[in-house]
Write a protein that holds these residues in place. Structure first.
Motif, PDB file in Angstrom:
ATOM      1  N   ASP A   1       0.727  -1.242   0.061  1.00  0.00           N
ATOM      2  CA  ASP A   1       0.019  -0.103   0.029  1.00  0.00           C
ATOM      3  C   ASP A   1       0.940   1.308   0.072  1.00  0.00           C
ATOM      4  OD1 ASP A   1      -2.020  -1.870   0.074  1.00  0.00           O
ATOM      5  OD2 ASP A   1      -2.705  -1.278   2.033  1.00  0.00           O
ATOM      6  N   GLY A   2       1.945   1.075  -0.834  1.00  0.00           N
ATOM      7  CA  GLY A   2       2.827   2.185  -0.755  1.00  0.00           C
ATOM      8  C   GLY A   2       3.898   2.505   0.278  1.00  0.00           C
ATOM      9  N   GLN A   3       3.535   1.608   1.390  1.00  0.00           N
ATOM     10  CA  GLN A   3       4.252   2.227   2.529  1.00  0.00           C
ATOM     11  C   GLN A   3       5.448   0.647   2.886  1.00  0.00           C
ATOM     12  OE1 GLN A   3       3.813   4.635   4.378  1.00  0.00           O
ATOM     13  NE2 GLN A   3       2.052   4.915   2.706  1.00  0.00           N
ATOM     14  N   PRO A   4       6.854   1.246   3.121  1.00  0.00           N
ATOM     15  CA  PRO A   4       7.769   0.292   3.139  1.00  0.00           C
ATOM     16  C   PRO A   4       7.733  -0.654   4.081  1.00  0.00           C
ATOM     17  CG  PRO A   4       8.550   2.369   3.997  1.00  0.00           C
ATOM     18  CD  PRO A   4       7.296   2.472   3.456  1.00  0.00           C
ATOM     19  N   VAL A   5       8.146  -2.053   4.125  1.00  0.00           N
ATOM     20  CA  VAL A   5       8.159  -3.084   4.897  1.00  0.00           C
ATOM     21  C   VAL A   5       9.468  -3.841   5.039  1.00  0.00           C
ATOM     22  CG1 VAL A   5       5.652  -3.431   4.624  1.00  0.00           C
ATOM     23  CG2 VAL A   5       7.286  -4.859   3.237  1.00  0.00           C
ATOM     24  N   ARG A   6       9.806  -4.470   5.878  1.00  0.00           N
ATOM     25  CA  ARG A   6      11.030  -5.366   5.887  1.00  0.00           C
ATOM     26  C   ARG A   6      10.936  -6.266   4.844  1.00  0.00           C
ATOM     27  NH1 ARG A   6      13.403  -5.076  11.237  1.00  0.00           N
ATOM     28  NH2 ARG A   6      12.953  -2.814  11.847  1.00  0.00           N
TER      29      ARG A   6
ATOM     30  N   MET B   1      -8.645  -6.742  -2.844  1.00  0.00           N
ATOM     31  CA  MET B   1      -8.971  -5.609  -3.608  1.00  0.00           C
ATOM     32  C   MET B   1      -8.365  -4.213  -3.178  1.00  0.00           C
ATOM     33  SD  MET B   1     -11.035  -8.507  -3.676  1.00  0.00           S
ATOM     34  CE  MET B   1     -12.710  -8.459  -2.868  1.00  0.00           C
ATOM     35  N   GLY B   2      -7.981  -3.403  -3.725  1.00  0.00           N
ATOM     36  CA  GLY B   2      -7.407  -2.032  -3.016  1.00  0.00           C
ATOM     37  C   GLY B   2      -6.292  -2.291  -2.740  1.00  0.00           C
ATOM     38  N   GLN B   3      -5.373  -3.301  -2.471  1.00  0.00           N
ATOM     39  CA  GLN B   3      -4.110  -3.267  -2.070  1.00  0.00           C
ATOM     40  C   GLN B   3      -3.194  -3.163  -3.260  1.00  0.00           C
ATOM     41  OE1 GLN B   3      -4.088  -7.091   0.241  1.00  0.00           O
ATOM     42  NE2 GLN B   3      -4.535  -6.109   2.012  1.00  0.00           N
ATOM     43  N   ARG B   4      -1.865  -2.830  -2.429  1.00  0.00           N
ATOM     44  CA  ARG B   4      -0.750  -2.851  -3.687  1.00  0.00           C
ATOM     45  C   ARG B   4       0.280  -3.489  -2.943  1.00  0.00           C
ATOM     46  NH1 ARG B   4      -3.738   1.042  -1.445  1.00  0.00           N
ATOM     47  NH2 ARG B   4      -2.055   2.568  -1.446  1.00  0.00           N
ATOM     48  N   LEU B   5       1.131  -3.861  -4.003  1.00  0.00           N
ATOM     49  CA  LEU B   5       2.507  -4.558  -3.618  1.00  0.00           C
ATOM     50  C   LEU B   5       3.688  -4.087  -4.455  1.00  0.00           C
ATOM     51  CD1 LEU B   5       1.339  -8.274  -3.820  1.00  0.00           C
ATOM     52  CD2 LEU B   5       1.466  -7.041  -1.826  1.00  0.00           C
ATOM     53  N   ASP B   6       4.552  -3.868  -4.014  1.00  0.00           N
ATOM     54  CA  ASP B   6       5.981  -3.415  -4.502  1.00  0.00           C
ATOM     55  C   ASP B   6       7.108  -4.564  -4.339  1.00  0.00           C
ATOM     56  OD1 ASP B   6       4.870  -0.906  -4.663  1.00  0.00           O
ATOM     57  OD2 ASP B   6       6.662  -0.001  -4.446  1.00  0.00           O
TER      58      ASP B   6
ATOM     59  N   GLY C   1       2.821  -4.797  12.972  1.00  0.00           N
ATOM     60  CA  GLY C   1       2.749  -4.895  11.586  1.00  0.00           C
ATOM     61  C   GLY C   1       3.069  -3.957  10.720  1.00  0.00           C
ATOM     62  N   ALA C   2       2.460  -3.980   9.292  1.00  0.00           N
ATOM     63  CA  ALA C   2       2.687  -3.093   8.375  1.00  0.00           C
ATOM     64  C   ALA C   2       1.792  -1.926   8.559  1.00  0.00           C
ATOM     65  CB  ALA C   2       2.312  -3.608   7.054  1.00  0.00           C
ATOM     66  N   VAL C   3       2.324  -0.625   8.133  1.00  0.00           N
ATOM     67  CA  VAL C   3       1.607   0.389   7.805  1.00  0.00           C
ATOM     68  C   VAL C   3       0.951   0.185   6.569  1.00  0.00           C
ATOM     69  CG1 VAL C   3       1.641   3.137   7.834  1.00  0.00           C
ATOM     70  CG2 VAL C   3       3.095   1.838   9.553  1.00  0.00           C
ATOM     71  N   ARG C   4      -0.511   0.820   6.584  1.00  0.00           N
ATOM     72  CA  ARG C   4      -1.055   0.503   5.319  1.00  0.00           C
ATOM     73  C   ARG C   4      -2.152   1.278   4.859  1.00  0.00           C
ATOM     74  NH1 ARG C   4      -0.982  -5.360   3.919  1.00  0.00           N
ATOM     75  NH2 ARG C   4      -1.781  -4.829   2.080  1.00  0.00           N
ATOM     76  N   ASP C   5      -3.299   1.174   4.234  1.00  0.00           N
ATOM     77  CA  ASP C   5      -4.412   1.665   4.014  1.00  0.00           C
ATOM     78  C   ASP C   5      -5.798   0.603   3.862  1.00  0.00           C
ATOM     79  OD1 ASP C   5      -4.790   1.764   0.973  1.00  0.00           O
ATOM     80  OD2 ASP C   5      -3.350   3.146   1.193  1.00  0.00           O
TER      81      ASP C   5
END
Length: 496
Positions: free
Chosen positions: A290-295, A306-311, A446-450
């Motif tokens: 969701d546009g926020q960095p993770v380990r 649905m609605g989520q994003r992955l880099d 956990g992750a920061v996301r939306d």
């Protein structure tokens, strides 16, 4: 340094831009820009070929035909949004945190944008990330969506090629008709085993939530149907599943360098379909959600609701080769994707149906995610408990305990959700980023996301800081669940 920073764009077909009335929403951020004119973005109609048939769909195009927008972190989001279709609509900037009045939800508080009307949006774009924009109406089903990529200085410096993949599910049947069929009891739900009873799971729940009597499997393209069993996976069988507007019968082929580095920016813009991303022969490294960095997490399969994003970053091996990046439909054999291929590689056809059903999308990955920039540790000032409810038979969905959700500027808000229904719900909060703190009773950093998934019978908790005054939707990002009642609002006291 050899910098390979290409934004892969999708098929276009922008209509000509005409005269329109300009509306500048009032806010502290809205001020004339002397440096450059606003970017002009048209809500347009275009024609695609899907399964050999012409399909009239929508899009979000710049004057040169580019679908979507790419901006620099820290810049101003300064866009003239022009409605070039013959019906009113509105666009939500998913992943950004604009002032409330520019969020893009109909009548919250701005009305729909009329045909030939222009609305000027100006606000800080914020930090970098893979985001997107889409209609907050049933028009989203008709591909009214596009990438919204915000790139940092570090993104521009990295020696890697960017490939944006926007996933969608497509039906020749109008969204209004699909929703009417679902509400009439003609809903389809492919089945999986019953969910585990944990974290306040299914004990004591109304078994009518399982979908009622066995209506058989009446599925056909574009036609919902229903069958009984365990948890419900897919309530619509679509005519096609798209990656950058194309099926695997005619996929997008992205040329990459031998031994190149690639950053996949994957957006699940589907209205009712979860996928698992399969990177095949190349192990991928998940670096942001969701546009926020993770380990970093290394794997070849990554779930995305649905609605989520992955880099996901890839280091391609030596040799002239093709590398399919596939999106596997949850619980079904259908799939879509793009092909990465070096210049001399032979690209072989990949069937749009695999030999096995795609994995069920759960929260196994969510429990492993660690946010790189977590929220400060502090006690919650306000706690809200929500039970997600609904059933396939009546197709009514809801959020018990979520009415009259309040917030005060500066508070830390905790929202705990329990899913008592038999379908998963990807829950999206507008105007904020939250941190997942508990999954099924286990505390995590956990992750920061939306947008976060709450599977059947499971519980999940997130926290956020009330730092953006307004009346903000919290809703399921399954379009038809939202349309059938699964949306409420976090309302700030003394909002501006």
């Amino acid at each position: 340094m050899n910098r390979r920073n290409f934004l892969t764009t999708m098929m276009t077909g922008a209509a000509a831009f005409g005269a329109a009335t300009i509306i500048r929403p009032s806010s502290a951020w809205s001020q004339a820009s002397a440096a450059a004119p606003p970017l002009r973005l048209g809500i347009v109609s275009r024609t695609l070929e899907v399964n050999g048939k012409a399909a009239r769909v929508f899009g979000l195009a710049q004057p040169d035909g580019t679908q979507g927008v790419r901006l620099d972190a820290g810049a101003t989001f300064d866009v003239d949004l022009v409605n070039e279709i013959n019906e009113p609509t509105m666009i939500h900037w998913h992943g950004l945190t604009p002032p409330w009045r520019m969020d893009g939800v109909p009548d919250n508080p701005m009305p729909l944008i009329k045909p030939a009307e222009t609305v000027r949006y100006e606000f800080p774009v914020g930090a970098g990330g893979t985001h997107w924009m889409h209609a907050h109406t049933l028009q989203e089903q008709n591909l009214l969506a596009a990438p919204l990529i915000v790139r940092t200085a570090a993104d521009r410096e990295r020696d890697e090629q960017e490939v944006v993949i926007l996933l969608h599910d497509f039906s020749f049947t109008p969204a209004e008709e699909l929703l009417a069929r679902l509400k009439s009891g003609q809903g389809h739900a492919e089945q999986a085993a019953p969910p585990p009873q944990r974290g306040g799971g299914m004990a004591g729940m109304d078994h009518s939530a399982m979908g009622g009597g066995n209506m058989g499997n009446m599925s056909m393209p574009g036609m919902p149907s229903m069958q009984m069993g365990g948890m419900d996976l897919n309530d619509i069988d679509y005519d096609a599943y798209l990656a950058n507007d194309r099926t695997l019968d005619d996929p997008e082929v992205v040329r990459v360098e031998n031994r190149g580095r690639v950053r996949l920016r994957i957006i699940n813009g589907a209205t009712a379909t979860a996928f698992t991303i399969d990177t095949g022969a190349v192990r991928g490294t998940l670096v942001a959600v969701d546009g926020q960095p993770v380990r970093p997490i290394v794997d070849t399969k990554f779930p995305i609701s649905m609605g989520q994003r992955l880099d996901i970053t890839l280091e391609l091996p030596r040799g002239e080769r093709a590398f399919p990046i596939l999106a596997l439909r949850e619980g079904a054999v259908e799939r879509t994707g793009v092909i990465l291929a070096t210049t001399g590689a032979t690209v072989q056809r990949i069937a749009a149906a695999g030999s096995a059903a795609g994995p069920i999308v759960g929260n196994g990955l969510e429990r492993r995610l660690l946010g790189v920039n977590p929220l400060a540790v502090r006690a919650a000032d306000r706690r809200i408990q929500i039970t997600l409810t609904g059933q396939m038979q009546s197709y009514v969905w809801g959020m018990e305990g979520a009415t009259n959700m309040r917030a005060r500027q500066g508070e830390r808000i905790e929202i705990a959700m329990r899913n008592s229904s038999m379908m998963s719900h990807p829950m999206h909060l507008h105007g904020h980023h939250f941190q997942v703190t508990n999954v099924n009773g286990a505390a995590i950093a956990g992750a920061v996301r939306d947008t976060v998934l709450v599977p059947p019978g499971e519980t999940l908790t997130f926290v956020f800081d009330a730092d953006n005054s307004g009346r903000w939707p919290l809703h399921c990002h399954h379009l038809y669940h939202m349309a059938a009642g699964m949306m409420e609002f976090v309302d700030y006291e003394n909002r501006t």
